[in-house]
Design a protein around this motif. Structure first.
Motif, PDB file in Angstrom:
ATOM      1  N   ASN A 260      29.035 108.795  22.524  1.00  0.00           N
ATOM      2  CA  ASN A 260      27.906 109.446  21.850  1.00  0.00           C
ATOM      3  C   ASN A 260      26.736 108.509  21.582  1.00  0.00           C
ATOM      4  N   VAL A 261      26.885 107.242  21.914  1.00  0.00           N
ATOM      5  CA  VAL A 261      25.759 106.317  21.734  1.00  0.00           C
ATOM      6  C   VAL A 261      24.642 106.721  22.701  1.00  0.00           C
ATOM      7  N   PRO A 262      23.410 106.861  22.239  1.00  0.00           N
ATOM      8  CA  PRO A 262      22.309 107.219  23.145  1.00  0.00           C
ATOM      9  C   PRO A 262      22.184 106.238  24.310  1.00  0.00           C
ATOM     10  N   GLN A 263      21.743 106.777  25.442  1.00  0.00           N
ATOM     11  CA  GLN A 263      21.709 105.982  26.666  1.00  0.00           C
ATOM     12  C   GLN A 263      20.851 104.727  26.531  1.00  0.00           C
ATOM     13  N   GLN A 264      19.763 104.809  25.799  1.00  0.00           N
ATOM     14  CA  GLN A 264      18.870 103.660  25.700  1.00  0.00           C
ATOM     15  C   GLN A 264      19.460 102.538  24.855  1.00  0.00           C
ATOM     16  N   TRP A 265      20.557 102.814  24.136  1.00  0.00           N
ATOM     17  CA  TRP A 265      21.177 101.802  23.285  1.00  0.00           C
ATOM     18  C   TRP A 265      22.557 101.378  23.780  1.00  0.00           C
ATOM     19  N   VAL A 266      23.006 101.933  24.892  1.00  0.00           N
ATOM     20  CA  VAL A 266      24.360 101.621  25.378  1.00  0.00           C
ATOM     21  C   VAL A 266      24.475 100.145  25.741  1.00  0.00           C
ATOM     22  N   GLU A 267      23.458  99.606  26.365  1.00  0.00           N
ATOM     23  CA  GLU A 267      23.530  98.218  26.814  1.00  0.00           C
ATOM     24  C   GLU A 267      23.706  97.247  25.655  1.00  0.00           C
ATOM     25  N   SER A 268      22.932  97.422  24.592  1.00  0.00           N
ATOM     26  CA  SER A 268      23.030  96.505  23.456  1.00  0.00           C
ATOM     27  C   SER A 268      24.387  96.609  22.774  1.00  0.00           C
ATOM     28  N   VAL A 269      24.969  97.825  22.724  1.00  0.00           N
ATOM     29  CA  VAL A 269      26.284  97.986  22.107  1.00  0.00           C
ATOM     30  C   VAL A 269      27.352  97.302  22.953  1.00  0.00           C
ATOM     31  N   LEU A 270      27.306  97.507  24.255  1.00  0.00           N
ATOM     32  CA  LEU A 270      28.343  96.923  25.115  1.00  0.00           C
ATOM     33  C   LEU A 270      28.233  95.403  25.171  1.00  0.00           C
ATOM     34  N   THR A 271      27.022  94.879  25.263  1.00  0.00           N
ATOM     35  CA  THR A 271      26.886  93.422  25.308  1.00  0.00           C
ATOM     36  C   THR A 271      27.353  92.770  24.014  1.00  0.00           C
ATOM     37  N   GLY A 272      27.106  93.423  22.892  1.00  0.00           N
ATOM     38  CA  GLY A 272      27.628  92.882  21.641  1.00  0.00           C
ATOM     39  C   GLY A 272      29.127  93.034  21.532  1.00  0.00           C
ATOM     40  N   LEU A 273      29.670  94.117  22.074  1.00  0.00           N
ATOM     41  CA  LEU A 273      31.103  94.380  21.953  1.00  0.00           C
ATOM     42  C   LEU A 273      31.921  93.410  22.805  1.00  0.00           C
ATOM     43  N   VAL A 274      31.469  93.116  24.025  1.00  0.00           N
ATOM     44  CA  VAL A 274      32.248  92.212  24.880  1.00  0.00           C
ATOM     45  C   VAL A 274      32.267  90.793  24.317  1.00  0.00           C
ATOM     46  N   GLN A 275      31.298  90.457  23.477  1.00  0.00           N
ATOM     47  CA  GLN A 275      31.302  89.145  22.840  1.00  0.00           C
ATOM     48  C   GLN A 275      32.117  89.125  21.556  1.00  0.00           C
ATOM     49  N   ALA A 276      32.351  90.286  20.964  1.00  0.00           N
ATOM     50  CA  ALA A 276      33.042  90.336  19.682  1.00  0.00           C
ATOM     51  C   ALA A 276      34.537  90.560  19.817  1.00  0.00           C
TER      52      ALA A 276
END
Length: 843
Positions: A260-276
């Motif tokens: 449900n994360v909006p498409q324009q924000w998916v990249e920032s969520v995934l890049t932060g998640l793979v580092q966390a």
């Protein structure tokens, strides 16, 4: 008279309360009015209002009520309330109603009120709002299907206030901001509230209640896109990893949250998640097969994180590629990634024009992808990998940068070892360093980091430590048991442990052959002898003989240089390259013109390897540096051993000596209130390089544009071209104050102007270094007189390089050249004599 509807009743009751709070001066009436407003927020069977009335008040009158209270915070009745009444009646209205409306009104009030005790009171209410869990209530209200019925514009405003609360409070409160509003405390708190809302969602789903995660997903996306992913996901990722380990409901909630994360924000969520996250398994449990259903997520995971961005650690690459390899449905994406990464690694243009850090990052991704392949997949991709290995190794080994060549060697070794082509494996010789060792270790599978346990497992580490400690004690006891067997009383008589060992570190092995004492013997030995000992002894003493006997050196200088240039290390002599180079430098410095003419003429001859041509340039450069040192008054190095026979003059024979001594004593005993410049500026001193600078410089510019059979300077041999330009720039720099400096500067600028846009970064660096040398060494008046037509074009080109060159060193050198050029021109434009000569030259 007809009874009023619930909407009208609530509206009239609220209007009556407002009228009382505005006009009444009786404290009892004020308390009754505030209590009447509280009745619309009371839940439960004892409430004096109906559910319809409470819903109508929250929908239409709650925000208006809070704004009315803030606008009347300076009324006379507000200070008359006791602390308990103010907390229960006034503050309670902000802490009990719909949290989304209360938060917006509080932020609006903080923005409108000026610095005062009323603002402090509103800030304290906001702190209590955050500390009492109202943010989780707000998020949970939007998780329910029957949540607040508001407009998209309202949700956008609310989302902005939640995410930007630290910025808004910091701009308004300035130095009086509260610690809770700082990003370091607020965003972890917000992450905890989001986890609470997700936990309540899981429980509601287990109870059969439908929920929506749209608003929570929007909050997470907006937090990450504004740069707070590190603080938020550092709290959320470990907890989600633990909760999804054994609970499928939690996994489904996480998958739905990220979907449900909006498409324009998916990249920032995934890049932060793979580092966390702690590992690829945790990432797979949290995002599931999102890369298969979301094109943006697939692009980020399979392309952007691996090929376009290269700032992440190796651990992130392991997590991303391990996530793709962990599931059968995602393994086709791993093969797709391997193909794209191998093409990028083998691309010759990418090797030349991409930064070294990105090439190292892509190499790590390639090795990790290959290490995750199964044998069947490896057989399928064998031809692609073989083509990648051959083409990529060629591109990397052709590079001028040593680290890039090492990367190509290591990757080639690893790929050949993994593919096992006919049982043959590549093996290169290179110096092991931290970078190469890390690349080699990527072919070894490493498990994920241990994940944090839930709170009920806090006592586990203590027991583990106790078991480890007891195990270590047992092992120590087992190791110490054999020791008493060696301590026999009779063995002390024959023991020699107390004898001090003799220091033999300075001993040298005696040689049967004696080192040669004459230079001619060295030459004959190096030419014809097959005895390794004699060759090594001659090579070790020949430099000293060259420097001691100048006259003998001039007789054999060219012959000995030729021998050393073609000499190979057939006997594996320790330090062979340094000994050979030092001798050739001594020959060039001692008999400069003949040796220099030989080396510069042989540089463009046939049947020489690139290594030999580079050796010629290095010898010339080192010899020029030695010759450029100032000539001392005591002894000229070119005089050889003849100078040592001169008698040392007695100090009293020098008439200047006593004057200097008296001057020093006067200066030491003189007291000055203010000390200015007592030392004259440094003067130019003679050296041995200035008279022969042209012999080093001009012959190297003779045949650069004539390609040979085995040597194409302007073609594929850009390594030699870059080193040649660097050497010419060094010659120019060392020729400062030399009579031939102006001619050298003009010739060097003409030469480098043709290759200033070369594709190789080393060549461009050499060009910029040469330009810097021209501006440093060439007389300033000659710059204006001789190069007036070229200065404008040169300055324009330097400005373009300083702004647009992809190499950071090139940009830095261009900036330095511009500074030197402007400084020289400014100095000379203020000189009237230079301006007169310039006008005469133009006429």
């Amino acid at each position: 008279m007809e009874s009023l509807g619930p909407h009208a009743e609530v509206r009239l009751a609220v209007a009556q309360c407002f009228r009382t709070l505005t006009t009444s001066t009786d404290n009892k009436d004020i308390v009754i009015a505030l209590q009447a407003l509280h009745y619309y927020l009371d839940e439960g069977p004892e409430s004096r209002t109906t559910s319809v009335q409470r819903a109508e008040f929250k929908r239409a009158h709650f925000t208006r009520t809070l704004r009315f209270l803030i606008s009347n915070i300076q009324a006379d009745w507000f200070p008359s309330l006791t602390a308990a009444q103010r907390t229960a009646l006034w503050d309670g209205l902000f802490l009990r109603g719909p949290p989304e409306q209360a938060l917006l009104v509080l932020m609006e009030g903080i923005g409108e009120l000026r610095a005062s005790s009323n603002l402090d009171h509103l800030v304290s209410i906001t702190e209590r709002f955050l500390q009492s869990g109202r943010l989780s209530d707000l998020l949970w209200a939007y998780c329910l299907e029957a949540g607040p019925s508001d407009s998209p514009q309202f949700r956008e405003i609310l989302l902005g206030r939640i995410v930007a609360l630290p910025d808004l409070t910091a701009n308004r409160l300035h130095p009086n901001n509260k610690p809770l509003f700082l990003p370091q405390q607020y965003y972890p708190l917000l992450a905890s509230e989001m986890l609470t809302a997700l936990e309540r969602t899981c429980q509601a789903l287990k109870d059969g209640t439908d929920c929506s995660l749209t608003f929570v997903a929007q909050t997470l996306g907006k937090l990450c896109i504004q740069g707070h992913s590190g603080l938020v996901l550092a709290v959320m990722a470990p907890r989600l990893s633990v909760c999804t380990r054994s609970d499928m409901v939690w996994q489904r909630v996480c998958w739905k949250l990220l979907a449900n994360v909006p498409q324009q924000w998916v990249e920032s969520v995934l890049t932060g998640l793979v580092q966390a996250v702690s590992g690829s398994d945790a990432l797979g449990r949290i995002i599931g097969n999102l890369v298969l259903t979301n094109k943006k997520a697939q692009f980020v995971i399979t392309h952007k994180l691996l090929l376009l961005q290269y700032k992440y650690e190796t651990r992130v690459l392991r997590i991303v590629l391990g996530y793709l390899a962990a599931d059968r449905e995602r393994r086709p994406l791993l093969i797709q990634v391997l193909r794209s990464v191998s093409q990028a690694w083998a691309n010759p243009s990418a090797v030349k024009h991409t930064p070294l850090e990105q090439q190292l990052y892509v190499s790590k991704a390639l090795l990790l992808s290959v290490s995750l392949l199964k044998d069947s997949e490896l057989q399928e991709l064998r031809s692609d990998l073989l083509q990648c290995m051959l083409g990529g190794m060629q591109s990397h080994l052709d590079s001028n940068v040593v680290r890039i060549r090492h990367i190509g060697m290591v990757v080639g070794e690893c790929l050949s070892s993994r593919m096992d082509i006919n049982g043959t494996k590549l093996k290169f010789e290179y110096d092991q360093d931290e970078e190469t060792r890390e690349l080699l270790s990527l072919m070894t599978a490493i498990g994920d980091e241990p994940e944090a346990e839930p709170l009920n497992g806090v006592d586990a580490p203590q027991g583990t430590n106790e078991m480890t400690q007891s195990t270590q004690n047992v092992s120590c006891q087992n190791k110490s048991e054999p020791l008493p067997r060696k301590t026999d009383p009779d063995s002390d008589l024959d023991s020699d442990d107390e004898l001090t060992p003799y220091d033999m570190s300075g001993d040298q092995e005696l040689s049967k052959a004696s080192p040669p004492r004459y230079l001619r013997d060295c030459v004959e030995t190096l030419i014809s002898s097959e005895d390794p000992v004699r060759v090594e002894l001659s090579l070790r003493v020949v430099e000293g003989l060259v420097r001691k006997n100048t006259f003998a050196t001039r007789e054999v200088s060219v012959q000995l240089t030729k021998v050393l240039l073609h000499m190979e290390d057939k006997y594996s002599i320790n330090g062979f390259l340094s000994l050979r180079q030092a001798t050739m430098v001594a020959l060039t410095a001692t008999d400069s013109i003949p040796v220099t003419q030989y080396l510069t003429s042989e540089f463009y001859s046939l049947n020489y390897s690139l290594r030999q041509r580079l050796d010629m340039l290095e010898v010339l450069a080192l010899a020029a540096q030695e010759l450029s040192k100032p000539i001392t008054e005591k002894r000229d190095a070119s005089m050889g051993i003849a100078a040592t026979t001169d008698l040392t003059p007695y100090p009293g024979d020098n008439p200047i000596h006593w004057r200097q001594e008296v001057e020093k004593r006067i200066q030491s005993k003189t007291k000055r209130l203010r000390k200015g410049a007592t030392q004259p500026p440094a003067k130019a001193t003679p050296n041995r390089y200035a008279p022969v600078a042209g012999h080093f410089f001009f012959p190297l510019l003779r045949n650069y544009d004539k390609p040979q059979v085995t040597f194409d300077l302007l073609g594929s041999d850009h390594l030699v071209l870059g080193r040649l330009i660097h050497t010419l720039g060094l010659f120019m720099h060392l020729a400062v104050n030399a009579p031939v400096a102006a001619q050298m500067g003009r010739a060097l600028l003409d030469f480098v102007w043709a290759v200033r846009y070369h594709v190789d970064q080393m060549v461009r660096r050499g060009v910029l270094f040469a330009v810097c040398s021209v501006f440093l060494s060439m007389p300033s008046q000659n710059l204006l007189v001789d190069l007036s037509d070229q200065l404008f074009e040169t300055r324009t080109w330097l400005a373009d390089v300083a702004e647009g060159d992809p190499d950071a060193d090139c940009r830095s050198l261009a900036v330095q050249s511009l500074v030197l050029m402007d400084k020289s021109l400014k100095k000379q434009l203020q000189d009237p004599q230079v301006m007169d000569s310039l006008s005469q030259h133009q006429q």
